[in-house]
Design a protein around this motif. Structure first.
Motif, PDB file in Angstrom:
ATOM      1  N   UNK A  53       0.816  -1.220   0.000  1.00  0.00           N
ATOM      2  CA  UNK A  53       0.000   0.000   0.000  1.00  0.00           C
ATOM      3  C   UNK A  53       0.845   1.264   0.000  1.00  0.00           C
ATOM      4  N   UNK A  54       2.153   1.146   0.210  1.00  0.00           N
ATOM      5  CA  UNK A  54       3.017   2.320   0.286  1.00  0.00           C
ATOM      6  C   UNK A  54       3.758   2.581  -1.019  1.00  0.00           C
ATOM      7  N   UNK A  55       3.172   2.190  -2.130  1.00  0.00           N
ATOM      8  CA  UNK A  55       3.857   2.366  -3.414  1.00  0.00           C
ATOM      9  C   UNK A  55       4.011   3.853  -3.750  1.00  0.00           C
ATOM     10  N   UNK A  56       5.086   4.203  -4.461  1.00  0.00           N
ATOM     11  CA  UNK A  56       5.284   5.611  -4.848  1.00  0.00           C
ATOM     12  C   UNK A  56       4.296   6.028  -5.922  1.00  0.00           C
ATOM     13  N   UNK A  57       4.179   7.346  -6.108  1.00  0.00           N
ATOM     14  CA  UNK A  57       3.238   7.844  -7.117  1.00  0.00           C
ATOM     15  C   UNK A  57       3.687   7.470  -8.520  1.00  0.00           C
ATOM     16  N   UNK A  58       4.968   7.530  -8.802  1.00  0.00           N
ATOM     17  CA  UNK A  58       5.490   7.199 -10.128  1.00  0.00           C
ATOM     18  C   UNK A  58       6.140   5.810 -10.072  1.00  0.00           C
ATOM     19  N   UNK A  59       5.306   4.778 -10.071  1.00  0.00           N
ATOM     20  CA  UNK A  59       5.817   3.409  -9.943  1.00  0.00           C
ATOM     21  C   UNK A  59       6.712   3.057 -11.128  1.00  0.00           C
ATOM     22  N   UNK A  60       6.255   3.398 -12.352  1.00  0.00           N
ATOM     23  CA  UNK A  60       7.020   3.050 -13.543  1.00  0.00           C
ATOM     24  C   UNK A  60       8.406   3.645 -13.548  1.00  0.00           C
ATOM     25  N   UNK A  61       8.524   4.933 -13.188  1.00  0.00           N
ATOM     26  CA  UNK A  61       9.823   5.588 -13.169  1.00  0.00           C
ATOM     27  C   UNK A  61      10.740   4.997 -12.106  1.00  0.00           C
TER      28      UNK A  61
END
Length: 426
Positions: A53-61
């Motif tokens: 649940x703590x994934x960053x906003x720009x997961x792809x980058x």
């Protein structure tokens, strides 16, 4: 060459050199890819496995940065194995380049060698496979909800390897070592009947017949008190052979088929739960009436309502129960294991080779076989054979051996997760 270790904290070797893969995020990234070697994992799935649940906003980058650092750590010889495609990232390595893949291959080959009578080779293969374990698989992904199934598969394979390693040692005459290991193994997993079977056999071969029979009584008491079930056919047959002082128990040679080459089913009593069965008299009467007219009757209802119990009680309460078998598939997870479950239910526990072929031969040599009821607790992916509108391959093979048998293994239908009972009129 890149070698990946996941049976414990993740490690990567490139050309025999241990690679520093960095902190928690790159370790989780690599662990996530190693759960499906050779297959792509999407950015969304990686984000869930790595950060939850703590994934960053720009997961792809962020994933691109992590992948770049890992490629640099791999060096020129292995950097291209970490690939990015349309479907996501993947680690392009074959299963044999990982300890989990080598473990599975060693266990499979070891079991084959044991079945072929090559006990020493089987012992070496199974011991080598178990030596690859350094801890729980993928500890970096303990928080991941989607991983337990793969962990369970490896844990089950490890349990099988532990048991068959001791079977190989018994076959090699290493009775004392096997008994010591099996005494510990039954304490670790007391409901695995194979361990008790091997322990009792080892004690018997070591001249401790009284203790061997005592262990068989102990496991029966455990199963009855804790689960309400009797021991399976292998344990029951072993106890009978011990009481009859069967000389074959003292030899390490593989059991031989009958002289005429035929394979015969051993009549097995239908095991009933020890708890009382009340309130289903109407359903039992209806089932009896329907089975006098129909080849197949479906028992449909929500999970836990008692479909399997009703089928078992019907089988056990009929007068002619010799040719009635209950095949329990609740714990079977692969379609190719269905035949083994059917063979076990028929009592074909001392025959090697293809289980489906053994079942076909057993059915073919029973004159006047009355396959009145084959009750199978199944799941769609086991019984459907790829489609819900046709019977599974195992059913077709049995039908080829006995013309009167009609699709005993069929999938349930409907949203309620039904189970079907295959039946034939007399």
């Amino acid at each position: 060459m890149l070698f990946l270790r996941v049976l414990g904290p993740i490690e990567v070797e490139v050309d025999g050199r241990l690679v520093d893969i960095g902190g928690p995020v790159p370790r989780r990234f690599l662990a996530a890819l190693s759960t499906t070697l050779g297959s792509a994992v999407s950015d969304e799935a990686l984000g869930e496995l790595i950060w939850g649940a703590d994934r960053p906003q720009q997961v792809g980058g962020t994933l691109r940065v992590v992948a770049s650092r890992l490629r640099s750590a791999f060096g020129p010889a292995a950097r291209d194995l970490l690939q990015r495609g349309v479907s996501g990232y993947r680690l392009e390595v074959p299963p044999e380049w990982s300890d989990s893949g080598r473990f599975a291959a060693s266990v499979t080959e070891g079991i084959r060698a044991l079945a072929a009578g090559e006990a020493a080779r089987a012992e070496r293969l199974l011991a080598d496979g178990l030596a690859l374990w350094r801890g729980e698989p993928w500890p970096e992904l303990d928080h991941a909800p989607a991983l337990p199934a793969e962990r369970t598969r490896l844990a089950e394979l490890r349990d099988v390897a532990v048991e068959e390693l001791q079977a190989a040692r018994l076959a090699c005459g290493q009775t004392a070592a096997a008994v010591a290991a099996l005494s510990e193994a039954v304490a670790q997993a007391p409901f695995r009947e194979r361990r008790w079977e091997l322990l009792a056999l080892g004690l018997y071969r070591g001249g401790r017949q009284a203790q061997a029979l005592a262990e068989l009584r102990r496991v029966r008491e455990l199963l009855v008190e804790e689960l309400g079930v009797e021991p399976g056919p292998a344990l029951r047959l072993l106890e009978q052979r011990m009481l009859e002082h069967d000389p074959g128990l003292l030899t390490t040679a593989r059991p031989r088929p009958p002289a005429d080459g035929a394979v015969r089913a051993v009549p097995q009593p239908v095991s009933r739960l020890l708890t009382s069965f009340v309130g289903r008299d109407r359903e039992l009467r209806l089932l009896t009436e329907l089975l006098t007219e129909q080849r197949m009757v479906g028992l449909v209802g929500p999970a836990g309502v008692g479909k399997t119990r009703l089928a078992v009680e019907y089988c056990a309460t009929q007068e002619d129960t010799v040719d009635r078998w209950v095949v329990r598939l609740g714990d079977v997870r692969r379609g190719d294991a269905v035949a083994m479950a059917v063979a076990s239910a028929l009592g074909l526990i001392h025959h090697s080779g293809d289980p489906a072929a053994v079942v076909r031969r057993a059915l073919a040599v029973r004159p006047g076989l009355d396959p009145r009821l084959r009750a199978v607790r199944s799941r769609h992916h086991l019984a459907a054979g790829g489609r819900r509108d046709r019977g599974p391959p195992m059913a077709a093979q049995c039908a080829g051996a006995q013309r009167r048998l009609r699709s005993p293994l069929v999938p349930g239908h409907g949203r309620c997760g039904g189970r079907l009972v295959g039946a034939l009129p007399g």
